[in-house]
Design a protein around this motif. Structure first.
Motif, PDB file in Angstrom:
ATOM      1  N   VAL A  68       0.855  -1.191   0.000  1.00  0.00           N
ATOM      2  CA  VAL A  68       0.000   0.000   0.000  1.00  0.00           C
ATOM      3  C   VAL A  68       0.888   1.237   0.000  1.00  0.00           C
ATOM      4  CG1 VAL A  68      -1.951   1.148   1.099  1.00  0.00           C
ATOM      5  CG2 VAL A  68      -1.651  -1.328   1.385  1.00  0.00           C
ATOM      6  N   ARG A  69       0.566   2.170  -0.898  1.00  0.00           N
ATOM      7  CA  ARG A  69       1.325   3.422  -0.936  1.00  0.00           C
ATOM      8  C   ARG A  69       0.383   4.614  -0.883  1.00  0.00           C
ATOM      9  NH1 ARG A  69       5.974   5.610  -5.242  1.00  0.00           N
ATOM     10  NH2 ARG A  69       6.418   7.523  -4.059  1.00  0.00           N
ATOM     11  N   ILE A  70       0.674   5.536   0.031  1.00  0.00           N
ATOM     12  CA  ILE A  70      -0.017   6.825   0.068  1.00  0.00           C
ATOM     13  C   ILE A  70       1.040   7.916   0.045  1.00  0.00           C
ATOM     14  CG2 ILE A  70      -2.063   5.974   1.265  1.00  0.00           C
ATOM     15  CD1 ILE A  70      -0.954   7.072   3.859  1.00  0.00           C
ATOM     16  N   ILE A  79      -6.481   3.211  -6.362  1.00  0.00           N
ATOM     17  CA  ILE A  79      -6.031   2.413  -7.504  1.00  0.00           C
ATOM     18  C   ILE A  79      -5.579   1.049  -6.977  1.00  0.00           C
ATOM     19  CG2 ILE A  79      -4.327   2.196  -9.351  1.00  0.00           C
ATOM     20  CD1 ILE A  79      -4.167   5.260  -9.400  1.00  0.00           C
ATOM     21  N   VAL A  80      -6.109  -0.012  -7.574  1.00  0.00           N
ATOM     22  CA  VAL A  80      -5.678  -1.376  -7.253  1.00  0.00           C
ATOM     23  C   VAL A  80      -4.982  -1.920  -8.490  1.00  0.00           C
ATOM     24  CG1 VAL A  80      -6.381  -3.669  -6.500  1.00  0.00           C
ATOM     25  CG2 VAL A  80      -7.627  -1.655  -5.683  1.00  0.00           C
ATOM     26  N   LEU A  81      -3.725  -2.284  -8.319  1.00  0.00           N
ATOM     27  CA  LEU A  81      -2.867  -2.555  -9.470  1.00  0.00           C
ATOM     28  C   LEU A  81      -2.115  -3.865  -9.256  1.00  0.00           C
ATOM     29  CD1 LEU A  81      -1.365  -1.466 -12.064  1.00  0.00           C
ATOM     30  CD2 LEU A  81       0.189  -0.282 -10.507  1.00  0.00           C
ATOM     31  N   SER A  82      -1.973  -4.634 -10.327  1.00  0.00           N
ATOM     32  CA  SER A  82      -1.220  -5.896 -10.233  1.00  0.00           C
ATOM     33  C   SER A  82       0.228  -5.605  -9.863  1.00  0.00           C
ATOM     34  CB  SER A  82      -1.277  -6.652 -11.559  1.00  0.00           C
ATOM     35  OG  SER A  82      -2.578  -7.119 -11.818  1.00  0.00           O
ATOM     36  N   LEU A  83       0.721  -6.287  -8.842  1.00  0.00           N
ATOM     37  CA  LEU A  83       2.091  -6.102  -8.379  1.00  0.00           C
ATOM     38  C   LEU A  83       3.051  -6.869  -9.287  1.00  0.00           C
ATOM     39  CD1 LEU A  83       4.201  -5.286  -6.135  1.00  0.00           C
ATOM     40  CD2 LEU A  83       3.638  -7.471  -5.046  1.00  0.00           C
ATOM     41  N   PRO A  84       4.078  -6.186  -9.848  1.00  0.00           N
ATOM     42  CA  PRO A  84       5.077  -6.919 -10.642  1.00  0.00           C
ATOM     43  C   PRO A  84       5.900  -7.837  -9.737  1.00  0.00           C
ATOM     44  CG  PRO A  84       5.736  -4.631 -10.357  1.00  0.00           C
ATOM     45  CD  PRO A  84       4.348  -4.740  -9.807  1.00  0.00           C
ATOM     46  N   GLU A 122       8.678   2.291  -7.461  1.00  0.00           N
ATOM     47  CA  GLU A 122       8.653   3.741  -7.283  1.00  0.00           C
ATOM     48  C   GLU A 122       8.081   4.419  -8.520  1.00  0.00           C
ATOM     49  OE1 GLU A 122       9.149   7.539  -5.730  1.00  0.00           O
ATOM     50  OE2 GLU A 122       9.465   5.642  -4.658  1.00  0.00           O
ATOM     51  N   ILE A 123       8.616   4.071  -9.698  1.00  0.00           N
ATOM     52  CA  ILE A 123       8.161   4.749 -10.920  1.00  0.00           C
ATOM     53  C   ILE A 123       6.728   4.346 -11.260  1.00  0.00           C
ATOM     54  CG2 ILE A 123       8.945   2.994 -12.570  1.00  0.00           C
ATOM     55  CD1 ILE A 123       9.278   6.851 -12.882  1.00  0.00           C
ATOM     56  N   LEU A 124       6.343   3.117 -10.890  1.00  0.00           N
ATOM     57  CA  LEU A 124       5.002   2.626 -11.201  1.00  0.00           C
ATOM     58  C   LEU A 124       3.934   3.391 -10.419  1.00  0.00           C
ATOM     59  CD1 LEU A 124       3.293   0.452 -12.648  1.00  0.00           C
ATOM     60  CD2 LEU A 124       3.696  -1.037 -10.682  1.00  0.00           C
ATOM     61  N   THR A 125       4.231   3.774  -9.171  1.00  0.00           N
ATOM     62  CA  THR A 125       3.203   4.372  -8.292  1.00  0.00           C
ATOM     63  C   THR A 125       3.461   5.844  -8.011  1.00  0.00           C
ATOM     64  OG1 THR A 125       4.474   3.654  -6.342  1.00  0.00           O
ATOM     65  CG2 THR A 125       2.759   2.166  -7.164  1.00  0.00           C
ATOM     66  N   LYS A 126       4.355   6.461  -8.744  1.00  0.00           N
ATOM     67  CA  LYS A 126       4.759   7.848  -8.469  1.00  0.00           C
ATOM     68  C   LYS A 126       3.636   8.822  -8.807  1.00  0.00           C
ATOM     69  CE  LYS A 126       8.626  10.968  -9.546  1.00  0.00           C
ATOM     70  NZ  LYS A 126       9.125  11.077  -8.166  1.00  0.00           N
ATOM     71  N   ASN A 127       3.406   9.797  -7.914  1.00  0.00           N
ATOM     72  CA  ASN A 127       2.443  10.895  -8.126  1.00  0.00           C
ATOM     73  C   ASN A 127       1.041  10.403  -8.460  1.00  0.00           C
ATOM     74  OD1 ASN A 127       4.538  12.758  -7.755  1.00  0.00           O
ATOM     75  ND2 ASN A 127       5.082  12.695  -9.934  1.00  0.00           N
ATOM     76  N   PRO A 140      -3.893   7.015  -3.559  1.00  0.00           N
ATOM     77  CA  PRO A 140      -3.508   5.787  -2.843  1.00  0.00           C
ATOM     78  C   PRO A 140      -3.545   4.572  -3.767  1.00  0.00           C
ATOM     79  CG  PRO A 140      -4.978   7.093  -1.494  1.00  0.00           C
ATOM     80  CD  PRO A 140      -4.911   7.774  -2.821  1.00  0.00           C
ATOM     81  N   VAL A 141      -2.489   3.764  -3.671  1.00  0.00           N
ATOM     82  CA  VAL A 141      -2.336   2.623  -4.571  1.00  0.00           C
ATOM     83  C   VAL A 141      -2.198   1.346  -3.746  1.00  0.00           C
ATOM     84  CG1 VAL A 141      -0.924   1.567  -6.368  1.00  0.00           C
ATOM     85  CG2 VAL A 141      -1.212   4.048  -6.314  1.00  0.00           C
ATOM     86  N   LEU A 142      -2.903   0.299  -4.180  1.00  0.00           N
ATOM     87  CA  LEU A 142      -2.726  -1.044  -3.644  1.00  0.00           C
ATOM     88  C   LEU A 142      -2.104  -1.909  -4.729  1.00  0.00           C
ATOM     89  CD1 LEU A 142      -4.703  -0.031  -1.430  1.00  0.00           C
ATOM     90  CD2 LEU A 142      -5.807  -2.282  -1.511  1.00  0.00           C
ATOM     91  N   LEU A 143      -0.857  -2.296  -4.522  1.00  0.00           N
ATOM     92  CA  LEU A 143      -0.199  -3.229  -5.431  1.00  0.00           C
ATOM     93  C   LEU A 143      -0.496  -4.635  -4.922  1.00  0.00           C
ATOM     94  CD1 LEU A 143       3.190  -1.334  -5.688  1.00  0.00           C
ATOM     95  CD2 LEU A 143       1.597  -1.693  -7.578  1.00  0.00           C
ATOM     96  N   VAL A 144      -1.218  -5.405  -5.709  1.00  0.00           N
ATOM     97  CA  VAL A 144      -1.737  -6.698  -5.250  1.00  0.00           C
ATOM     98  C   VAL A 144      -1.214  -7.820  -6.141  1.00  0.00           C
ATOM     99  CG1 VAL A 144      -3.816  -8.049  -4.762  1.00  0.00           C
ATOM    100  CG2 VAL A 144      -3.834  -5.559  -4.425  1.00  0.00           C
ATOM    101  N   ARG A 145      -0.774  -8.893  -5.481  1.00  0.00           N
ATOM    102  CA  ARG A 145      -0.432 -10.099  -6.212  1.00  0.00           C
ATOM    103  C   ARG A 145      -0.877 -11.295  -5.361  1.00  0.00           C
ATOM    104  NH1 ARG A 145       1.353 -12.002 -11.297  1.00  0.00           N
ATOM    105  NH2 ARG A 145       2.334  -9.954 -11.526  1.00  0.00           N
ATOM    106  N   GLY A 146      -1.853 -12.057  -5.876  1.00  0.00           N
ATOM    107  CA  GLY A 146      -2.301 -13.255  -5.182  1.00  0.00           C
ATOM    108  C   GLY A 146      -1.294 -14.380  -5.314  1.00  0.00           C
ATOM    109  N   ASN A 147      -1.636 -15.531  -4.759  1.00  0.00           N
ATOM    110  CA  ASN A 147      -0.715 -16.675  -4.823  1.00  0.00           C
ATOM    111  C   ASN A 147      -0.992 -17.567  -6.035  1.00  0.00           C
ATOM    112  OD1 ASN A 147      -3.089 -17.881  -4.123  1.00  0.00           O
ATOM    113  ND2 ASN A 147      -2.343 -18.793  -2.218  1.00  0.00           N
TER     114      ASN A 147
END
Length: 1095
Positions: free
Chosen positions: A809-811, A1049-1054, A1071-1076, A1079-1086
């Motif tokens: 999670v990034r804010i 924003i909910v985004l697939s985590l690389p 950093e570059i993916l979520t810059k400016n 709030p972003v949720l980078l999510v990657r399931g199993n």
């Protein structure tokens, strides 16, 4: 250690334990031995060292403890030269079982509560004190060895003094005067003298005994349950309230305690009015009325309750003496009745239906003869209140010497004695008196008269006209039958007086005692005023006067026929809950449920509870409904208020058992995709330090999944464990206070990654194990030490290794608000010190001439105000001068952004890679929450530029099958094109400080650089994943274009492939993916399905 049992007897003055204290010098080869004690048992040694130190001889004939043997077995001397822990120098020792140890032997002082009236509480040595390595240079002050040896902690530890209550002069009662007398007086009520004859006349001897027996079954079962509860630990004051509240918890205890105390207060009025009515009847007979019957009852009742209040306020000792006198009168009255049954009847008594013992009368009265409107249950309802009163002894439990012994013994014996008396009186009166009699001595049988065949007819009297017209005498018509039968009528009147006054006095004492215990527990905040006690016996004088006011009010109303059934039901509700408490405690299977009274059964107690509830409706159905409604209301109120108490109730035990059973049952069921729910480990540290991270996680786990707030303590094990254990309860309490449904867990580890790895593997229970790791974005990754960065990326790799999904999670402002909390703590300390200084100044002003200004500075010095205050002020001013206040304000606002209701907007889901559906499930759950329900889902997926419509239709079909509502679907066809030069330049500048640039060097230099800086980004690595780097930069451009205004924003985590992507490059991607962005949720399931469209 050698153990020797002598064959010869010893004088009684000899100790049972002989401890030989020896001088342990370097030259001593063996311990001193007692040649006069031939061994009788095989020598038992606890070690070679022990054999040379101590010999204990067990001697018969004396049972008192050896006074000089310090039970922790540590030391024998306490002078200043003594060293408590030195096992090598020439010192004296007293050892436990042959060992130089601080371990304490069991004794009762360790198990008492602080402030116990039965003796002081002693603290045993802690596990750390006996486990940690002893310091060889510990100096022991005089007397400290004794304190250590007595289990009172390590030398130098400050122990809080137990404030013992002054027990000198306190009046305590035994089981006879305290319980037996009170219960007998309360059970033997007015019913015995004026209604029992009518009951047996209506129901007959057979059903009459059954009615008495059924009532006794209820009271006996309740008595057995109460005995079991009483013997399961020390019983304090409060009677039924104490028993129920400590068993079932404050919700049941508080609700029943209040209505039980009120019922006792109103019962005072009922009994006093019964007494006043009897006095008014006597005044009528002597034509000595004061005003009129109703007002005479009020006058006599008011005077009586004032006298009873005086007796109660005078002290429990006076009240007990009055009870004994009343019991003597009552017993004489009962004996007077039995004597009267064998005194030959005269003609007047025969005309009123009394013929002494006659078999024909017994046979005639054996069966029922219910009058119109009466039946078995109606007669039972009238009699049952006579059997109540079994709680009279328990209600003064705080004034008993040994409640655990007195309450069971006194109550059960009282039930037995009173039952025998009730059955005896019922059978005797029914065997002597006919049902109907005219009272006319002229109604004798004349020769030649046609007799109706009744028992009276056979005895020479014809009462046949009673079948056609009402008669005034006989069991069915005359409530004063016992007075007529007795040897001396006025003694029965005295018995009625005794029964009413004793019951009134018992209720007048019970109500304040129970009410005081309820108020002391502070369950109802507004009643704290009545908790105060006075005198040696802690008498509840305020409660006495409140009870007096209630009783006086109902006496002046003088209409108790309506309130009486409700009061009876209040008592029955108490009985039902006592039975249920016993059942519940047994059913919960708590190891703490160990009643000494073994004659009970959990199912019998449950039957007793059900029986009590049934009797409530038999007595009066609408009164039962009112009782349940009042109790339910109070129960809901107490539950809502959540009193801060912990009594180890069976409700807690059963909750544990239920949770354990459910957890075990879950393990037998295979996981199914339809029941998947995010179960998260959240790396918050202390939960109050990163509230925003916890809030967003709680938003999609509340009421649906597991949430564990985790903290890793890194550093020396001893210090970490101490800090961790000291904060556990506080941090879990913070979660509860803020209504966050989450657990707190912490581990101590050598490094952060090891701690997280332990949490990922060991957290949870059975099927309730975490499947998702939630972490905050490491905003300072460029400035952080390399070890921190390696740990951060490493825990992502570890989570994937354990097949656990990851959410980052990034804010914009970051999560950690520790600086704000630190400033707040400093300000609070300053405020406290300011208040303390003001108090010191005020105290100084009040003590003019007793130290002046010098005393003020002394107090200020003690409070650490004169010097630290300016320093802290300067610190605060420094913070403010750095404009951190404004920054802190933004940080605080950002930390609370997920607590607020989100307005109308969107949650943009960039489902770029199929991870099993977690990237889609989390935002869907969010839209179900109240704070996020106004946000619509917009779905963004990658696709081919020439198949946008087809792929859009395909995705819409998939989402509809998943039953997930969405506002729009966007197919992004230009993800894989190169980003613009400006964006790529930003990325290159970001990674420039961390690049190795080995391609511009010769091979030797390049290899050397790799060895010196293996963490840097190589040109080969950058070239190998250049397309992926392009994609991250391009995605940020697309996010800026499409989702800049989104609420979330909910985004697939690389995923960084292990061994291929360096930590710094991976962090640069994130950093570059979520810059400016918002709030972003980078999510990657199993990559296991968490969504399904099958039913």
């Amino acid at each position: 250690m050698s153990v020797n049992i002598p064959s010869n007897s010893v004088p009684s003055g000899a100790s049972r334990f002989q401890v030989h204290v020896i001088n342990e010098g370097h030259g001593s080869g063996a311990a001193m031995s007692d040649s006069t004690d031939p061994p009788h048992y095989e020598e038992t040694s606890f070690g070679d060292e022990a054999q040379n130190r101590l010999k204990i001889s067990f001697r018969p004939g004396n049972q008192e403890c050896y006074e000089n043997f310090l039970q922790t077995g540590e030391t024998a001397k306490t002078d200043t030269t003594f060293h408590a822990y030195d096992s090598h120098t020439n010192t004296y020792y007293l050892q436990t079982f042959g060992h130089n140890t601080m371990d304490a032997v069991p004794k009762i002082e360790y198990y008492r509560n602080t402030g116990s009236v039965s003796g002081p509480k002693v603290n045993r040595p802690s596990l750390q004190e006996i486990h940690e390595q002893l310091a060889k240079n510990v100096a022991v002050a005089p007397g400290s060895a004794d304190r250590v040896a007595n289990g009172d902690g390590m030398p130098g530890d400050e122990q809080a003094e137990n404030k013992e209550e002054d027990v000198t002069g306190v009046v305590k009662f035994g089981w006879v005067k305290g319980v037996l007398v009170r219960c007998m007086l309360n059970i033997w009520g007015v019913m015995l003298f004026i209604r029992l004859s009518w009951i047996v006349g209506e129901a007959g001897i057979g059903l009459g005994v059954i009615i008495i027996g059924l009532s006794v079954v209820v009271t006996t079962l309740t008595g057995i349950s109460m005995s079991a509860i009483c013997t399961n630990g020390v019983v304090r004051g409060g009677g039924a309230y104490y028993l129920i509240s400590r068993s079932l918890g404050p919700e049941f205890g508080g609700s029943i305690g209040l209505i039980f105390a009120f019922a006792n207060a109103v019962a005072v009025a009922m009994y006093v009015v019964g007494f006043a009515e009897t006095v008014v009847d006597l005044l009528k007979e002597s034509d000595s009325m004061m005003v009129d019957p109703t007002n005479d009852i009020r006058i006599i009742g008011s005077i009586t309750v004032v006298i009873l209040l005086g007796i109660s306020v005078a002290g429990m000792e006076w009240e007990a003496k009055a009870q004994v006198i009343l019991l003597v009168i009552l017993l004489i009255a009962i004996a007077n009745f039995f004597i009267g049954t064998v005194i030959p009847s005269n003609n007047e008594k025969k005309s009123r239906g009394f013929f002494n013992y006659q078999a024909s009368i017994f046979a005639e009265n054996f069966g029922p003869s219910f009058t119109e409107g009466e039946g078995f249950f109606s007669v039972f309802a009238i009699f049952f209140p006579a059997a109540t009163g079994i709680l009279a002894g328990a209600n003064i439990s705080g004034d008993l010497e040994d409640p655990q012994d007195a309450i069971p013994r006194g109550t059960m014996l009282a039930i037995f004695i009173t039952t025998v008396a009730y059955i005896g009186v019922a059978i005797c009166v029914a065997a002597c008196v006919v049902r109907d009699a005219t009272g006319s001595m002229n109604d004798t049988v004349v020769s030649g008269m046609n007799c109706n065949g009744s028992a009276a007819c056979g005895l020479g009297y014809d009462f046949s006209r009673c079948q056609h017209e009402p008669c005034q005498y006989g069991l069915m018509n005359n409530f004063q039958v016992m007075s007529m039968v007795s040897g001396f009528g006025p003694l029965i009147t005295a018995g009625i007086f005794s029964a009413t006054l004793s019951s009134a006095l018992a209720s007048l004492v019970s109500a304040p005692k129970v009410f005081q215990a309820l108020c002391k527990d502070n369950i109802f905040k507004g009643l704290q005023f009545f908790a105060k006690g006075y005198g040696k016996n802690n008498e509840p004088l305020r409660g006495y006067f409140l009870t007096f006011v209630i009783a006086m009010a109902f006496i002046l109303i003088a209409e108790l026929n309506v309130i009486a059934p409700i009061i009876s039901n209040f008592f029955l509700a108490s009985y039902a809950l006592i039975n249920f408490s016993c059942f519940h405690a047994s059913y919960a299977k708590s190891p703490g449920w160990r009643p000494a009274y073994g004659i009970y059964n959990m199912w019998v107690s449950l039957f007793g509870a059900i029986l009590c509830c049934a009797v409530m409706f038999v007595i009066n159905w609408w009164a039962a409904v009112i009782t349940y409604v009042i109790e339910l209301f109070l129960y809901i109120y107490v539950t809502y208020k959540k009193p801060d108490v912990n009594w180890g109730s069976s409700t807690q035990a059963l909750s544990y058992v239920s949770a354990l059973d459910n957890a075990l049952e879950l393990t037998t069921v295979e996981d199914h995709v339809k029941n998947f729910r995010p179960q998260c480990i959240v790396l918050t540290g202390g939960p109050m330090t990163r509230p925003a991270l916890l809030d967003i996680t709680h938003a999609f786990t509340k009421n649906s999944g597991l949430c564990i707030c985790c903290e890793v303590f890194v550093g020396p094990r001893k210090l970490c464990v101490k800090e961790m254990n000291s904060g556990m309860a506080k941090k879990q309490a913070w979660l509860m206070k803020n209504k966050i449904k989450a657990f707190y867990a912490a581990v101590a580890a050598d490094c952060f990654r090891d701690g997280v790895r332990s949490l990922l593997q060991a957290s949870g229970l059975g099927r309730m194990k975490p499947n998702t790791l939630v972490i905050g974005y490491k905003k300072n990754w460029r400035k952080a030490p390399l070890s921190e960065l390696e740990n951060y990326v490493g825990i992502i790799h570890d989570a994937f290794d354990f097949e656990i999904g990851v959410v980052i999670v990034r804010i914009s402002q970051g999560f950690d608000i520790s600086p704000v909390l630190q400033v707040q703590d400093e300000l609070e300390k300053l405020e406290q010190e300011r208040l303390a200084l003001e108090a010191a100044i005020k105290d100084n002003d009040c003590e003019e001439g007793k130290g002046g200004i010098r005393g003020l500075f002394k107090k200020a010095g003690k409070l650490n105000i004169t010097k630290p205050a300016p320093k802290k002020d300067s610190n605060i001013s420094t913070i403010q001068s750095m404009h951190v206040g404004e920054f802190n304000q933004k940080l605080v606002e950002a930390s609370a952004q997920f607590k607020k209701k989100q307005g109308k907007g969107t949650i943009d889901v960039w489902w770029l890679f199929d991870d099993g559906g977690l990237t889609l499930l989390i935002p869907y759950i969010l839209t179900l929450r109240k704070k996020w329900k106004d946000c619509k889902l917009r779905i963004y997926v990658g696709g081919k530029i020439n198949r946008i419509e087809e792929e859009k239709i395909s995705m819409a079909s998939l989402l509809s099958k998943f039953r997930i509502k969405f506002a729009d679907i966007h197919i992004i066809g230009d993800i894989n094109i190169k980003p613009n030069k400006e964006s790529w330049k930003v990325f290159e500048e970001m990674i420039e400080p961390y690049r190795l640039h080995e391609s511009h060097k010769d091979l030797t230099t390049a290899e050397k650089l790799k060895r010196e800086s293996p963490w840097k980004i190589t040109d080969a690595e950058l070239e190998a994943v250049k397309e992926k780097s392009y994609r991250q930069v391009r995605l940020n451009e697309l996010l800026q274009e499409h989702s800049r205004a989104a609420n979330l924003i909910v985004l697939s985590l690389p995923v960084a492939r292990k061994g291929s992507i360096s930590d710094l490059l991976y962090m640069a991607w994130l950093e570059i993916l979520t810059k400016n962005l918002p709030p972003v949720l980078l999510v990657r399931g199993n990559h296991k399905n968490v969504l399904t469209f099958y039913s």
